[in-house]
Write a protein that holds these residues in place. Structure first.
Motif, PDB file in Angstrom:
ATOM      1  N   ILE A 158       0.817  -1.215   0.055  1.00 56.40           N
ATOM      2  CA  ILE A 158       0.073  -0.133  -0.165  1.00 56.40           C
ATOM      3  C   ILE A 158       1.026   1.424  -0.003  1.00 56.40           C
ATOM      4  N   LEU A 159       1.888   1.195   0.838  1.00 58.16           N
ATOM      5  CA  LEU A 159       2.747   2.222   0.925  1.00 58.16           C
ATOM      6  C   LEU A 159       3.624   2.629  -0.528  1.00 58.16           C
ATOM      7  N   SER A 160       3.809   1.447  -0.978  1.00 56.03           N
ATOM      8  CA  SER A 160       4.577   1.549  -2.418  1.00 56.03           C
ATOM      9  C   SER A 160       3.668   2.068  -3.435  1.00 56.03           C
ATOM     10  N   GLU A 161       2.392   1.995  -3.448  1.00 51.68           N
ATOM     11  CA  GLU A 161       1.332   2.524  -4.410  1.00 51.68           C
ATOM     12  C   GLU A 161       1.178   3.881  -4.052  1.00 51.68           C
ATOM     13  N   HIS A 162       1.113   4.344  -2.734  1.00 47.85           N
ATOM     14  CA  HIS A 162       1.004   5.706  -2.424  1.00 47.85           C
ATOM     15  C   HIS A 162       2.300   6.462  -2.884  1.00 47.85           C
ATOM     16  N   GLN A 163       3.511   5.784  -2.503  1.00 49.59           N
ATOM     17  CA  GLN A 163       4.828   6.412  -2.965  1.00 49.59           C
ATOM     18  C   GLN A 163       4.770   6.513  -4.565  1.00 49.59           C
ATOM     19  N   ASP A 164       4.211   5.625  -5.155  1.00 51.18           N
ATOM     20  CA  ASP A 164       4.261   5.667  -6.805  1.00 51.18           C
ATOM     21  C   ASP A 164       3.400   6.875  -7.082  1.00 51.18           C
ATOM     22  N   LYS A 165       2.127   7.088  -6.449  1.00 47.63           N
ATOM     23  CA  LYS A 165       1.388   8.077  -6.698  1.00 47.63           C
ATOM     24  C   LYS A 165       1.873   9.428  -6.454  1.00 47.63           C
ATOM     25  N   ASN A 166       2.367   9.429  -5.180  1.00 48.30           N
ATOM     26  CA  ASN A 166       3.142  10.694  -4.832  1.00 48.30           C
ATOM     27  C   ASN A 166       4.295  11.103  -5.885  1.00 48.30           C
ATOM     28  N   LEU A 167       5.010  10.144  -6.342  1.00 49.68           N
ATOM     29  CA  LEU A 167       6.161  10.330  -7.210  1.00 49.68           C
ATOM     30  C   LEU A 167       5.345  10.737  -8.561  1.00 49.68           C
ATOM     31  N   GLU A 168       4.448  10.171  -8.863  1.00 45.18           N
ATOM     32  CA  GLU A 168       3.580  10.771 -10.145  1.00 45.18           C
ATOM     33  C   GLU A 168       3.301  12.269  -9.988  1.00 45.18           C
ATOM     34  N   LEU A 169       2.480  12.278  -8.935  1.00 45.27           N
ATOM     35  CA  LEU A 169       2.132  13.661  -8.397  1.00 45.27           C
ATOM     36  C   LEU A 169       3.299  14.721  -8.390  1.00 45.27           C
ATOM     37  N   LEU A 170       4.302  14.281  -7.840  1.00 46.98           N
ATOM     38  CA  LEU A 170       5.820  15.349  -7.601  1.00 46.98           C
ATOM     39  C   LEU A 170       6.256  15.542  -9.002  1.00 46.98           C
ATOM     40  N   GLU A 171       6.151  14.481  -9.842  1.00 45.07           N
ATOM     41  CA  GLU A 171       6.554  14.485 -11.374  1.00 45.07           C
ATOM     42  C   GLU A 171       5.877  15.641 -12.093  1.00 45.07           C
ATOM     43  N   GLU A 172       4.380  15.325 -11.869  1.00 48.54           N
ATOM     44  CA  GLU A 172       3.441  16.361 -12.560  1.00 48.54           C
ATOM     45  C   GLU A 172       3.685  17.903 -12.072  1.00 48.54           C
ATOM     46  N   LYS A 173       3.948  18.018 -10.683  1.00 48.32           N
ATOM     47  CA  LYS A 173       4.054  19.392 -10.052  1.00 48.32           C
ATOM     48  C   LYS A 173       5.510  19.914 -10.467  1.00 48.32           C
ATOM     49  N   GLY A 174       6.408  18.939 -10.778  1.00 45.46           N
ATOM     50  CA  GLY A 174       7.904  19.275 -11.312  1.00 45.46           C
ATOM     51  C   GLY A 174       7.595  19.974 -12.442  1.00 45.46           C
ATOM     52  N   THR A 175       6.800  19.053 -13.331  1.00 44.51           N
ATOM     53  CA  THR A 175       6.516  19.935 -14.702  1.00 44.51           C
ATOM     54  C   THR A 175       5.892  21.080 -14.812  1.00 44.51           C
ATOM     55  N   GLU A 176       4.800  21.131 -13.871  1.00 42.80           N
ATOM     56  CA  GLU A 176       4.330  22.187 -13.831  1.00 42.80           C
ATOM     57  C   GLU A 176       4.945  23.518 -13.293  1.00 42.80           C
ATOM     58  N   MET A 177       5.853  23.184 -12.345  1.00 44.59           N
ATOM     59  CA  MET A 177       7.062  24.348 -11.831  1.00 44.59           C
ATOM     60  C   MET A 177       7.814  24.736 -12.858  1.00 44.59           C
ATOM     61  N   HIS A 178       8.320  23.588 -13.701  1.00 47.69           N
ATOM     62  CA  HIS A 178       9.147  24.249 -14.805  1.00 47.69           C
ATOM     63  C   HIS A 178       8.605  25.076 -15.770  1.00 47.69           C
ATOM     64  N   HIS A 179       7.339  24.592 -16.188  1.00 45.37           N
ATOM     65  CA  HIS A 179       6.614  25.669 -17.437  1.00 45.37           C
ATOM     66  C   HIS A 179       6.523  26.950 -16.391  1.00 45.37           C
ATOM     67  N   MET A 180       6.107  27.023 -14.965  1.00 43.66           N
ATOM     68  CA  MET A 180       5.880  28.211 -14.431  1.00 43.66           C
ATOM     69  C   MET A 180       7.165  28.932 -14.189  1.00 43.66           C
ATOM     70  N   THR A 181       8.284  28.295 -13.903  1.00 41.20           N
ATOM     71  CA  THR A 181       9.423  28.985 -13.955  1.00 41.20           C
ATOM     72  C   THR A 181       9.940  29.486 -15.419  1.00 41.20           C
ATOM     73  N   GLU A 182       9.667  28.700 -16.357  1.00 40.06           N
ATOM     74  CA  GLU A 182       9.878  29.301 -17.742  1.00 40.06           C
ATOM     75  C   GLU A 182       9.238  30.694 -17.875  1.00 40.06           C
TER      76      GLU A 182
ATOM     77  N   LYS B  32       7.609  32.661 -15.786  1.00 40.47           N
ATOM     78  CA  LYS B  32       7.921  33.685 -14.818  1.00 40.47           C
ATOM     79  C   LYS B  32       9.544  34.382 -15.275  1.00 40.47           C
ATOM     80  N   SER B  33      10.376  33.512 -15.778  1.00 40.85           N
ATOM     81  CA  SER B  33      11.539  33.965 -16.115  1.00 40.85           C
ATOM     82  C   SER B  33      11.337  34.916 -17.376  1.00 40.85           C
ATOM     83  N   GLN B  34      10.594  34.643 -18.378  1.00 41.09           N
ATOM     84  CA  GLN B  34      10.045  35.431 -19.365  1.00 41.09           C
ATOM     85  C   GLN B  34       9.613  36.927 -18.913  1.00 41.09           C
ATOM     86  N   LYS B  35       8.518  36.842 -17.893  1.00 47.31           N
ATOM     87  CA  LYS B  35       8.368  37.920 -17.202  1.00 47.31           C
ATOM     88  C   LYS B  35       9.309  39.008 -16.617  1.00 47.31           C
ATOM     89  N   ILE B  36       9.999  38.014 -15.845  1.00 43.72           N
ATOM     90  CA  ILE B  36      11.129  38.715 -15.363  1.00 43.72           C
ATOM     91  C   ILE B  36      12.098  39.348 -16.112  1.00 43.72           C
TER      92      ILE B  36
END
Length: 247
Positions: A119-143, A145-149
């Motif tokens: 169960i913890l492994s499944e939760h960890q996989d889900k959290n890793l997927e969510l973290l990867e999605e958030k990382g992608t969103e953060m990357h796009h957001m960083t780009e 914001k960098s353009q705006k800056i």
């Protein structure tokens, strides 16, 4: 009859029974395979069954079964001896920890932990997927914001350039204002001096004419007007005096 018994006796002497369990098992399966491959003849064409041969066959099967069971027993003993240390270890765990009453409880705990880990492994996989999605969103957001800056930095550079130009203009006008203040102070001083001179001259004129001072000290215009009339009068008097002097 004697010939048949002699053949049976010779057959019994030729029969060799192995004591190796592996060879016995192999021989058993080979014999079964050979039995399947033997051509079956009609009942009237089958060889006669001899009691002695049946006894030998039964004895061979008993020996084979005994060897097979001995081999099974030896293997079971080997397995028991091999896994005995694990049972001893689990018994020691029960005694020393005091958390379990039997080995089955340890297995139940193990299965529970395995399920929890799954169960913890499944939760960890889900959290890793969510973290990867958030990382992608953060990357796009960083780009983004960098353009705006970068855009804001360009605007800031333009504003700084305008501020520098404004500061230059401000210093220029501050210098001009300072010069104007100096000139104004000088003019104010001159004006004060002129007013003082006018007032003193007006007072002297009134004193010489022996008339009272009627004009206010701050009324410079009336003072100048009176001084002007006095000067014109003096000019006429001087002109008349010059005429009389020439006669």
């Amino acid at each position: 009859m004697a010939t048949v018994q002699e053949e049976i006796k010779n057959f019994v002497q030729r029969a060799t029974i192995t004591t190796n369990s592996q060879e016995a098992v192999t021989e058993y399966f080979l014999s079964k395979q050979q039995d399947r491959n033997i051509k079956k003849y009609p009942e009237w064409d089958k060889p006669r069954v001899y009691p002695a041969l049946e006894v030998v066959r039964a004895h061979s099967e008993d020996i084979f079964f005994s060897c097979y069971m001995n081999d099974v027993r030896d293997r079971m003993r080997k397995h028991v001896a091999e896994y005995k240390k694990y049972q001893d270890y689990l018994d020691m765990v029960i005694i020393e920890t005091g958390e379990f009453n039997s080995i089955s409880e340890i297995f139940n705990r193990y299965e529970t932990l395995i399920e929890a880990r799954s169960i913890l492994s499944e939760h960890q996989d889900k959290n890793l997927e969510l973290l990867e999605e958030k990382g992608t969103e953060m990357h796009h957001m960083t780009e983004s914001k960098s353009q705006k800056i970068m855009t804001l930095n360009n605007k800031l550079a333009q504003l700084q350039a305008r501020r520098d130009r404004a500061e230059v203009q401000a210093r220029k006008w501050e210098t001009i204002v300072a010069e104007i203040k100096v000139i104004a102070a000088e003019k104010n001083l001159e004006h004060t001096q002129v007013k003082t001179c006018c007032w003193n001259l007006y007072q002297q004129i009134c004193k010489r004419k022996e008339i009272p001072v009627t004009v206010s000290k701050d009324d410079v215009e009336q003072q100048l007007d009176y001084i002007k009339r006095t000067i014109l009068e003096l000019k006429r008097i001087m002109k008349v005096a010059k005429k009389h002097a020439t006669k």
